[in-house]
Design a protein around this motif. Sequence first.
Motif, PDB file in Angstrom:
ATOM      1  N   GLY A  31      -2.160  -9.210  -9.410  1.00  0.00           N
ATOM      2  CA  GLY A  31      -1.477 -10.503  -9.352  1.00  0.00           C
ATOM      3  C   GLY A  31       0.164 -10.029 -10.269  1.00  0.00           C
ATOM      4  N   THR A  32       0.233  -8.834 -10.369  1.00  0.00           N
ATOM      5  CA  THR A  32       1.254  -8.161 -11.049  1.00  0.00           C
ATOM      6  C   THR A  32       1.904  -7.023 -10.290  1.00  0.00           C
ATOM      7  OG1 THR A  32       0.296  -6.693 -12.521  1.00  0.00           O
ATOM      8  CG2 THR A  32       0.508  -8.792 -13.345  1.00  0.00           C
ATOM      9  N   ALA A  33       3.103  -6.794 -10.523  1.00  0.00           N
ATOM     10  CA  ALA A  33       3.770  -5.717  -9.684  1.00  0.00           C
ATOM     11  C   ALA A  33       3.336  -4.335 -10.404  1.00  0.00           C
ATOM     12  CB  ALA A  33       5.455  -5.557  -9.984  1.00  0.00           C
ATOM     13  N   ALA A  34       3.068  -4.217 -11.737  1.00  0.00           N
ATOM     14  CA  ALA A  34       2.815  -3.130 -12.415  1.00  0.00           C
ATOM     15  C   ALA A  34       1.143  -2.694 -11.962  1.00  0.00           C
ATOM     16  CB  ALA A  34       2.668  -3.519 -14.053  1.00  0.00           C
ATOM     17  N   ALA A  39       1.807 -18.158 -10.586  1.00  0.00           N
ATOM     18  CA  ALA A  39       0.759 -17.474 -10.598  1.00  0.00           C
ATOM     19  C   ALA A  39      -0.128 -17.495  -9.156  1.00  0.00           C
ATOM     20  CB  ALA A  39      -0.200 -17.982 -11.540  1.00  0.00           C
ATOM     21  N   THR A  40       0.043 -18.466  -8.310  1.00  0.00           N
ATOM     22  CA  THR A  40      -0.430 -18.533  -7.225  1.00  0.00           C
ATOM     23  C   THR A  40       0.082 -17.535  -6.107  1.00  0.00           C
ATOM     24  OG1 THR A  40      -1.405 -20.743  -7.264  1.00  0.00           O
ATOM     25  CG2 THR A  40      -1.033 -19.936  -5.092  1.00  0.00           C
ATOM     26  N   PHE A  41       1.495 -17.776  -6.125  1.00  0.00           N
ATOM     27  CA  PHE A  41       2.447 -16.995  -5.482  1.00  0.00           C
ATOM     28  C   PHE A  41       2.434 -15.440  -5.674  1.00  0.00           C
ATOM     29  CE2 PHE A  41       3.659 -20.483  -3.375  1.00  0.00           C
ATOM     30  CZ  PHE A  41       4.224 -20.200  -2.215  1.00  0.00           C
ATOM     31  N   GLU A  42       2.171 -15.116  -6.935  1.00  0.00           N
ATOM     32  CA  GLU A  42       2.312 -13.882  -7.506  1.00  0.00           C
ATOM     33  C   GLU A  42       0.983 -13.047  -6.824  1.00  0.00           C
ATOM     34  OE1 GLU A  42       3.893 -11.419  -9.082  1.00  0.00           O
ATOM     35  OE2 GLU A  42       5.734 -12.941  -9.495  1.00  0.00           O
ATOM     36  N   LEU A  43      -0.027 -13.718  -6.916  1.00  0.00           N
ATOM     37  CA  LEU A  43      -1.227 -12.983  -6.309  1.00  0.00           C
ATOM     38  C   LEU A  43      -1.389 -13.179  -4.509  1.00  0.00           C
ATOM     39  CD1 LEU A  43      -4.008 -11.455  -7.116  1.00  0.00           C
ATOM     40  CD2 LEU A  43      -5.228 -13.803  -7.292  1.00  0.00           C
ATOM     41  N   ASN A  44      -1.377 -14.485  -4.350  1.00  0.00           N
ATOM     42  CA  ASN A  44      -1.516 -14.583  -2.873  1.00  0.00           C
ATOM     43  C   ASN A  44      -0.386 -14.251  -1.872  1.00  0.00           C
ATOM     44  OD1 ASN A  44      -3.865 -15.807  -3.781  1.00  0.00           O
ATOM     45  ND2 ASN A  44      -3.477 -17.676  -3.268  1.00  0.00           N
ATOM     46  N   PHE A  45       0.912 -13.900  -2.425  1.00  0.00           N
ATOM     47  CA  PHE A  45       1.791 -13.636  -1.345  1.00  0.00           C
ATOM     48  C   PHE A  45       2.611 -12.218  -1.891  1.00  0.00           C
ATOM     49  CE2 PHE A  45       6.381 -13.671  -0.414  1.00  0.00           C
ATOM     50  CZ  PHE A  45       6.302 -13.568   0.952  1.00  0.00           C
ATOM     51  N   SER A  60       1.709  -9.971  -3.721  1.00  0.00           N
ATOM     52  CA  SER A  60       0.595  -8.836  -3.801  1.00  0.00           C
ATOM     53  C   SER A  60       0.745  -8.243  -2.306  1.00  0.00           C
ATOM     54  CB  SER A  60      -0.695  -9.144  -4.093  1.00  0.00           C
ATOM     55  OG  SER A  60      -1.385  -9.908  -3.157  1.00  0.00           O
ATOM     56  N   TYR A  61       0.838  -9.287  -1.394  1.00  0.00           N
ATOM     57  CA  TYR A  61       0.763  -8.602   0.087  1.00  0.00           C
ATOM     58  C   TYR A  61       2.042  -8.016   0.441  1.00  0.00           C
ATOM     59  CZ  TYR A  61      -3.355 -11.399   1.159  1.00  0.00           C
ATOM     60  OH  TYR A  61      -4.482 -12.396   1.405  1.00  0.00           O
ATOM     61  N   LEU A  62       3.273  -8.630   0.004  1.00  0.00           N
ATOM     62  CA  LEU A  62       4.705  -8.312   0.265  1.00  0.00           C
ATOM     63  C   LEU A  62       4.864  -6.962  -0.683  1.00  0.00           C
ATOM     64  CD1 LEU A  62       7.757 -10.398  -0.336  1.00  0.00           C
ATOM     65  CD2 LEU A  62       7.688  -7.903  -1.216  1.00  0.00           C
ATOM     66  N   ARG A  63       4.346  -6.593  -1.612  1.00  0.00           N
ATOM     67  CA  ARG A  63       4.758  -5.560  -2.633  1.00  0.00           C
ATOM     68  C   ARG A  63       3.866  -4.284  -1.842  1.00  0.00           C
ATOM     69  NH1 ARG A  63       4.313  -8.975  -7.818  1.00  0.00           N
ATOM     70  NH2 ARG A  63       6.477  -9.527  -8.141  1.00  0.00           N
ATOM     71  N   THR A  64       2.589  -4.527  -1.646  1.00  0.00           N
ATOM     72  CA  THR A  64       1.791  -3.502  -0.854  1.00  0.00           C
ATOM     73  C   THR A  64       2.229  -3.124   0.298  1.00  0.00           C
ATOM     74  OG1 THR A  64      -0.211  -4.543  -2.128  1.00  0.00           O
ATOM     75  CG2 THR A  64      -0.746  -2.752  -0.439  1.00  0.00           C
ATOM     76  N   ILE A  65       2.915  -4.201   1.153  1.00  0.00           N
ATOM     77  CA  ILE A  65       3.345  -3.656   2.496  1.00  0.00           C
ATOM     78  C   ILE A  65       4.450  -2.938   2.163  1.00  0.00           C
ATOM     79  CG2 ILE A  65       4.466  -4.712   4.406  1.00  0.00           C
ATOM     80  CD1 ILE A  65       2.731  -6.986   4.157  1.00  0.00           C
ATOM     81  N   ARG A  66       5.411  -3.224   1.147  1.00  0.00           N
ATOM     82  CA  ARG A  66       6.590  -2.509   0.943  1.00  0.00           C
ATOM     83  C   ARG A  66       6.225  -1.023   0.678  1.00  0.00           C
ATOM     84  NH1 ARG A  66       9.247  -5.404  -3.823  1.00  0.00           N
ATOM     85  NH2 ARG A  66      10.101  -6.751  -2.095  1.00  0.00           N
ATOM     86  N   ALA A  67       5.193  -0.744  -0.221  1.00  0.00           N
ATOM     87  CA  ALA A  67       4.802   0.467  -0.634  1.00  0.00           C
ATOM     88  C   ALA A  67       4.255   1.351   0.657  1.00  0.00           C
ATOM     89  CB  ALA A  67       3.790   0.397  -1.830  1.00  0.00           C
ATOM     90  N   VAL A  68       3.583   0.944   1.691  1.00  0.00           N
ATOM     91  CA  VAL A  68       3.177   1.782   2.636  1.00  0.00           C
ATOM     92  C   VAL A  68       3.926   1.862   3.679  1.00  0.00           C
ATOM     93  CG1 VAL A  68       0.722   1.146   1.634  1.00  0.00           C
ATOM     94  CG2 VAL A  68       1.457  -0.275   3.864  1.00  0.00           C
TER      95      VAL A  68
END
Length: 267
Positions: free
Chosen positions: A67-70, A111-117, A119-127
């Motif tokens: 739920g956090t970028a870190a 909080a809802t968007f940090e975890l549910n949205f 987290s998806y965006l950041r993980t996709i951006r990384a891979v």
Amino acid sequence: MLRTNLEGKLTLITGAATGIGRAAALGFAAEGAQLALVDRDADALAQTAEEARAQGVEVATATADLGTAAGIDEALTTLLGDGTAPDVLVNNVGAGSVRTFDDLSDDDWHATFELNFFSYLRTIRAVLPGMRARGTGAIVNNASDLARQPEANPVDYAASKAAVLALTKSLARSEGPAIRINAVAPGPIWTPFWTKPGGFADTLAEVHGLPPQEAVEHEMKLRQLPLERLGTAEEVANVIVFLASDLAAFVTSSVWGVDGGSVRAIV
């Protein structure tokens, strides 16, 4: 005979300790995939990893709060520290509770968007860079039937999952033909999301003034679910594995309902 061809494929799954994430991990393990699993529940994650290894596959784990970028940076550094991109990414982590619009503060929405949205965006951006460089990849995002057919509540959860579908559709267009991106949209699934203390079953009990099990059954009647039951995590995992595999080689930008017929729209 058609085959998944997932053997040896590095598969990153978020929220892998319990529920749909756990079932997906074991489903990919059954196909011989190499697993990279992340969750904030260290004990349950270790149990999932042990069960997957028992099927003869390699499993790496990371404990982090997505739920956090870190937290995402920490998990991906642990699992993919050498810059290796997974062959498959399953964005599964998520949470929600039954709250009315008036109950929700700005902090709740964030909080809802940090975890549910996010987290998806950041993980996709990384891979994505590694998938692009390799020229192949498959991403499956776990959304919800509430993204397609919202109920009065939980409005924040439904909105975050609708954003996941928009992200799925947009990226499928920009990343084709090399990378396929799809989503599953589960309906009511009997997982800890429902059964844990303070989960959907308990909150529906408060909403309907009934014991948790009766409240869930009452909710299903209100939704007029054709199959008249909650689904299982394994039933959703089966579709996730399919979408990530060569069996779905001509499938991208799709939203697969695993919802017992809850969504009534033709499209």
